[in-house]
Write an enzyme that holds these catalytic residues in place. Sequence first.
Site, PDB file in Angstrom:
ATOM      1  N   GLU A 196     -57.988  32.991 115.680  1.00  0.00           N
ATOM      2  CA  GLU A 196     -57.541  33.821 116.813  1.00  0.00           C
ATOM      3  C   GLU A 196     -56.021  33.895 116.932  1.00  0.00           C
ATOM      4  O   GLU A 196     -55.453  33.661 118.006  1.00  0.00           O
ATOM      5  CB  GLU A 196     -58.170  33.308 118.122  1.00  0.00           C
ATOM      6  CG  GLU A 196     -59.676  33.467 118.132  1.00  0.00           C
ATOM      7  CD  GLU A 196     -60.340  33.192 119.483  1.00  0.00           C
ATOM      8  OE1 GLU A 196     -59.686  32.658 120.392  1.00  0.00           O
ATOM      9  OE2 GLU A 196     -61.538  33.495 119.603  1.00  0.00           O
ATOM     10  N   GLU A 246     -67.574  33.747 115.777  1.00  0.00           N
ATOM     11  CA  GLU A 246     -67.780  33.162 117.101  1.00  0.00           C
ATOM     12  C   GLU A 246     -68.495  34.205 117.946  1.00  0.00           C
ATOM     13  O   GLU A 246     -67.961  35.294 118.172  1.00  0.00           O
ATOM     14  CB  GLU A 246     -66.458  32.782 117.788  1.00  0.00           C
ATOM     15  CG  GLU A 246     -65.806  31.546 117.221  1.00  0.00           C
ATOM     16  CD  GLU A 246     -64.599  31.071 118.038  1.00  0.00           C
ATOM     17  OE1 GLU A 246     -64.593  31.232 119.274  1.00  0.00           O
ATOM     18  OE2 GLU A 246     -63.656  30.567 117.421  1.00  0.00           O
TER      19      GLU A 246
HETATM   20  O1  AHR Z   1     -65.467  28.451 121.070  1.00  0.00           O
HETATM   21  C1  AHR Z   1     -64.534  28.152 122.063  1.00  0.00           C
HETATM   22  C2  AHR Z   1     -63.193  28.803 121.797  1.00  0.00           C
HETATM   23  O2  AHR Z   1     -63.310  30.182 121.913  1.00  0.00           O
HETATM   24  C3  AHR Z   1     -62.602  28.607 120.435  1.00  0.00           C
HETATM   25  O3  AHR Z   1     -61.890  27.434 120.314  1.00  0.00           O
HETATM   26  C4  AHR Z   1     -61.691  29.783 120.304  1.00  0.00           C
HETATM   27  O4  AHR Z   1     -61.530  30.177 118.975  1.00  0.00           O
HETATM   28  C5  AHR Z   1     -62.296  30.835 121.179  1.00  0.00           C
HETATM   29  O5  AHR Z   1     -61.376  31.364 122.057  1.00  0.00           O
END
Ligand code: AHR
Length: 497
Positions: free
Chosen positions: A172, A291
């Site tokens: 990110e 994610e």
């Molecule tokens: O999964 C939780 C968080 O969400 C992770 O650390 C990050 O990559 C995202 O913002």
Amino acid sequence: NRAKMVVDKSYEIGPIDRRIYGSFVEHLGRAVYGGIYEPDHPRADERGFRRDVMDLVKQLNVPVIRYPGGNFVSGYDWEDGVGPREKRPRRLELAWRSIETNQVGTNEFAEWAKSVNSEVMMAINLGTRGIDEARKFIEYCNHPGGSYGSDLRISHGYKEPHRIKTWCLGNEMDGEWQIGHKTAEEYGRLAVEAARAMKQVDPTIELVSCGSSSSSMPTFPQWEVTTLEHTYEEVDYISLHQYYGNRSDDTPSYLAKSLDMDQFIRSVIATCDYVKAKKRSKKTLNLSFDEWNVWYHSNEADRQIEPWSVAPPLLEDVYNFEDALLVGCMLITLLKHADRVKMACLAQLVNVIAPIMTENGGRSWKQTIFYPFLHASVYGRGVALNPVISSPKYDCAEFTDVPYLEATAVHNEENEELTLFAVNRNLDDSLLLECDVRSFEGYQVVEHIVLEHDDLKAVNTADEERVKPHHRGNARLEEGIVNADLAKASWNVIRLR
Ligand code: AHR
């Protein structure tokens, strides 16, 4: 209330990469300490890993697990987590404002992943670090021996290289919250040079370039365009991240959020193909949705947690029944894009926004979202089919023309099985599904699994599993048509063989 579906063997989207059923373990909250690792737990093995948790992870059949972050990785020094445990430093971990004891690091995690039949998807730190760390880290992990890095690993007791195939180039990096946040130009340059150095050490690896942190980032999709102009030829995937919540308690809109996910995937595919065209490239880039989940229940509680403790209970969303329905819709959405989404990680796996929960020193249990993920992971292997669907629709505050029926089909040629996954988004009425499966001659319905509950807000706890599937669905096959009543607000898995 009738929906029609035609499923034909030859309408293939593409083979499903098993890695779309991946997950994620970050050094965050109680994911590692108190989650997968708890040496004092009565069910811990000789390495300190909880056997009860390993058993649940194995049930989910997770082929790949992303590690060690997440936001955590952007401030992580991998060297802290290798070598003799007693010498490992306790560090201030800035992403989640906790103390990291480093009692679990790369080697232990690689060993744990092997025990649950998973591969590791490793992320490197492109926040505070860069090319030099990346090349040394991959040498430590993947080079067989006879060099400083690989011999260091051997001296730590790991003679065999971990052979980690998939590597994320940071996490990110478009987000202002990220340690070492970068502009697209800065990230693109750093990522491509790190990629080149890493592939020089091990040309067999696959790399993931950081895409946007969500579809609502102001820099989306220009971030993808600019970064891929640098990284396109050196990487194999671009990442997507997305979390949803029902903050306004508007369930019709909430269950439709998978349509946003679908649009996000389409836009990223279009953007990748635009860069491909611009570069006159022969290569097609695939997507790693590394994610995805529901995440909002714990936001308020997390604000109350004092900083700088070890393994605080962060991001411990307690999932309810409607969350399981949305997770089901999201899984169907991933399957609909099986031709381009080759990896995906349910974020995360244990305690932190997770299907599996634990008590420190005590029990472990399955959250509501465990079930749709389990069914998709176990039965959703093979070839994704492209069904023709006609369903009644509804309008809600955030979307128009939302089909009540969210569905797809998977053909497992090897086992000669056809599986239909279907969510009925209608909160008041059941939906009669008529699904034409005439191309699957001789097949019979073997079971119709249903996840339903009268209370959309019902949750599971260590004491009581209120939300769990039953096998009393009424799907039946007559003259090549599957007829099934899909209960109001339900997740359905109809299996034919
Ligand atoms: O999964 C939780 C968080 O969400 C992770 O650390 C990050 O990559 C995202 O913002």
